[in-house]
Design a protein around this motif. Sequence first.
Motif, mmCIF file in Angstrom:
data_model
loop_
_atom_site.group_PDB
_atom_site.id
_atom_site.type_symbol
_atom_site.label_atom_id
_atom_site.label_comp_id
_atom_site.label_asym_id
_atom_site.label_seq_id
_atom_site.Cartn_x
_atom_site.Cartn_y
_atom_site.Cartn_z
ATOM 1 N N TYR A 274 80.474 46.504 -34.019
ATOM 2 C CA TYR A 274 80.709 47.077 -32.699
ATOM 3 C C TYR A 274 80.464 46.089 -31.548
ATOM 4 O O TYR A 274 80.697 46.454 -30.387
ATOM 5 C CB TYR A 274 79.834 48.318 -32.509
ATOM 6 N N GLY A 275 80.019 44.903 -31.855
ATOM 7 C CA GLY A 275 79.782 43.944 -30.780
ATOM 8 C C GLY A 275 80.117 42.525 -31.168
ATOM 9 O O GLY A 275 79.512 41.573 -30.675
ATOM 10 N N ALA A 276 81.109 42.375 -32.031
ATOM 11 C CA ALA A 276 81.435 41.049 -32.567
ATOM 12 C C ALA A 276 81.847 40.071 -31.467
ATOM 13 O O ALA A 276 81.404 38.913 -31.447
ATOM 14 C CB ALA A 276 82.541 41.166 -33.621
ATOM 15 N N ARG A 277 82.687 40.515 -30.549
ATOM 16 C CA ARG A 277 83.177 39.609 -29.502
ATOM 17 C C ARG A 277 82.043 39.157 -28.598
ATOM 18 O O ARG A 277 81.892 37.960 -28.322
ATOM 19 C CB ARG A 277 84.252 40.304 -28.661
ATOM 20 N N GLN A 278 81.228 40.103 -28.132
ATOM 21 C CA GLN A 278 80.131 39.744 -27.229
ATOM 22 C C GLN A 278 79.134 38.827 -27.916
ATOM 23 O O GLN A 278 78.608 37.889 -27.294
ATOM 24 C CB GLN A 278 79.427 41.002 -26.725
ATOM 25 N N HIS A 279 78.864 39.104 -29.199
ATOM 26 C CA HIS A 279 77.883 38.278 -29.897
ATOM 27 C C HIS A 279 78.418 36.861 -30.118
ATOM 28 O O HIS A 279 77.680 35.879 -29.971
ATOM 29 C CB HIS A 279 77.513 38.915 -31.238
ATOM 30 N N LYS A 280 79.685 36.752 -30.435
ATOM 31 C CA LYS A 280 80.297 35.436 -30.615
ATOM 32 C C LYS A 280 80.240 34.640 -29.315
ATOM 33 O O LYS A 280 79.918 33.437 -29.328
ATOM 34 C CB LYS A 280 81.736 35.591 -31.084
ATOM 35 N N GLU A 281 80.523 35.291 -28.201
ATOM 36 C CA GLU A 281 80.476 34.611 -26.908
ATOM 37 C C GLU A 281 79.056 34.184 -26.568
ATOM 38 O O GLU A 281 78.840 33.089 -26.028
ATOM 39 C CB GLU A 281 81.030 35.531 -25.815
#
Length: 562
Positions: A274-281
Motif C-alpha cells: 500500500y505504500g510502495a511508491r512513497q517508500h521507494k522515493e
Amino acid sequence: MQSDRPTGDVSENGVWSAVVPRTMAGERLDVFLSSAFKDGGLSRSKIQSLIKSGSASVDGEVARKPKLKLSGGETIALTVDLPSAELAPEDAPLDVIHADEHLVVVNKPWGLTVHPAPAQPSGTLVNRLAHHFPAIMSMEGERPGVVHRIDKDTSGLLLVALDEKTRLALSAAFAGRDVDKDYLAIVHGVPQDESSGRQTGTIDAPIGRDPKSKTKMAVVDKGGREALSEWEVLWSSPDGQASLVRVHIYTGRTHQIRVHMAHIGHPLMGDAIYGARQHKEWLRDSGHDASLAPRQMLHAWRLGFTHPETEQDMRFVLEPPEDFRRLLFTLARTTVRVGVVGMPGCGKSALSGFLREAGVPVFSADDAVAALYEHGEDGWTLVRRRFGEEFAPDGEPVAKGRLFAGMRQSEDFRREVLDIVHPLVQHRLEEFWAQHADAPVAVAEVPLLVEGGWDERGIVDMVVGVHCPEAVRRGRLEDRGWDEATMAALEAWQWSEADKLARCAHVVDNSGTLDDLHAEAQRLLQRIDADRRADEEREHQRIMALWSGDKDASAGADATAS
C-alpha cells in the motif's frame, strides 16, 4: 484483525467448500478462491493450476476454467493439501505477556504467521502455543484459540483463548467492539486533518476488495464493509518525512490500518503493498538501505478487554521491537547546522578551511554572493533590474566596487542591496543543508548571520564565534590592502564582537598561530559531537516516553510489558 475474505468448511477427506456470497457475484472462480486462500499463501497461479487439474467444482460439477464467472450463491469446493487435522505442537520460543487458565496474551514477533493454513501447515504461532499451552489442542478447528489476528509482518500483542467458552466470549467482545486496540505506526509524511488542521482525525471509510487489484484491499464506494479508525500524530521527524502515529481501530477489517492510512495519503513505511511508491522515493531521497524498514512498520501496542471469567479489566502495553525503534531513532537524527561568525579578519575562513579538511561540509556566504553576482545569475539580474547597468554591465559580473561605494554613501541603498542578496544566499544555504542532510555536522560561514536573525529563525542550529584580538585582526586586514575607512564601514554594519559572541554556543580562540587554530578546530568538532549525541539521547528518551508512559495501564490488571 478479523478478515472479511470468504471462509468455508473442511471435510474429513480434505475438501474445502464455501458458498459464494451474493456480494461477489460476477467474480471469477480463480479470484474468489485466491481471496479465500490468501492467508494460506496459495498464489493465483497455484489456484489456477488446481482448477485446471480438476480440483475445483461448482455446485458439484468439476470446473476447469479459472475465468469462470460466478453468479453468487454457488457452492465451491476445492481439494488441496490441507494441514493435518491434528495440530502439530512445536517447541519454539513464545513471549508470554500474561497467562491464566482461560487465556493468554503473547508478543507476536513480526514475520510469524498466526495460524496454520494450506500453504503453511506448520511454523506458526498456533503451533508454538500448542506446545506451551496444550489445552488448546482440545479445541476444534484449524485456528484453535484464535479470536483476532494481526498480519504476519505486524508485531505486538495478540490475545488467545485456551478453552471454547472463553473463545466464544472473546469473539463476541471483538464483534461487539468491546475490546480496545491501539497500534503504533510509522507513516510517510505528517498527517493532518483537512477540516480542522489538527494532527488527529477519524477515518470512516468502508473497506473491500480493490477493484483494480484483487490481491489488495481498498476503500471502496460499493460492496465494502464498515471500517472505522482514529489516528493521532505522536511525533514527527525534524524533516517532516515521517511520523509516529497512534491508531485506534473500532473494526477489524483486513489490512485496515494499512489501507486507511494510505487512503489519507500517509501509507506505512516499509509497506510494499500500500505504500510502495512513497517508500521507494524515501529510500532514494534519504539514501537509507531498505533493511532499515524491512516490513510494514506497524505494532499492536495496547490491548484492553474485560476478562470473560473474572470480569477483571485487563490492559496491556507493549513497547515496539528493536527494528521499529531503530527506524524511529534514525529518523530523529539531524545534521547539526553550524553557523560561523566573527568580526572581519578574525579567521572565520581559516577555521572553515580546517573543518573542511576534517571532512565537514562547509558553505561560504561570500562564495555564494560571488557566484550570484556572475553575469546572468540571479543576483546580477536583480541588481541590474533595480539599479541599472552601471552596477551590472553587459557581459560582466556585478561591479562590486561600485556597489560597495554606493552602500557606504547611503544606508538606504545598502539595505536595498541586502534585501536583494540575503534571500538569495539563504536559498543557496537551504539547498546546501538539504544536500548534506545525512552529514552529522555541516557548517555555514555567514558574516551577518546573527545581525539577520538567522539563528533565531532556525536557519542554523548552533552559532560558533571566532575571537581574535583587535590589533591582530586589523593587522591582517591591512595586509590584504584594506584601509581604515573600509574597515570602519564593515565594522559599523555589524554588531560588536561582544554582542556577536554572546549569541554563540562555542567560541574559538584565534589569538595564536595557524597550528593553534587547527587544534581549536579539532576541539570544536569534539564539543559539537558531544552536544549532538546528548541531543539525540534526549530525543530518544522523549520518543520512548510516548509509548511507555501509558496512564491507562495502571488501571485494572496493570499488566504493562516493556
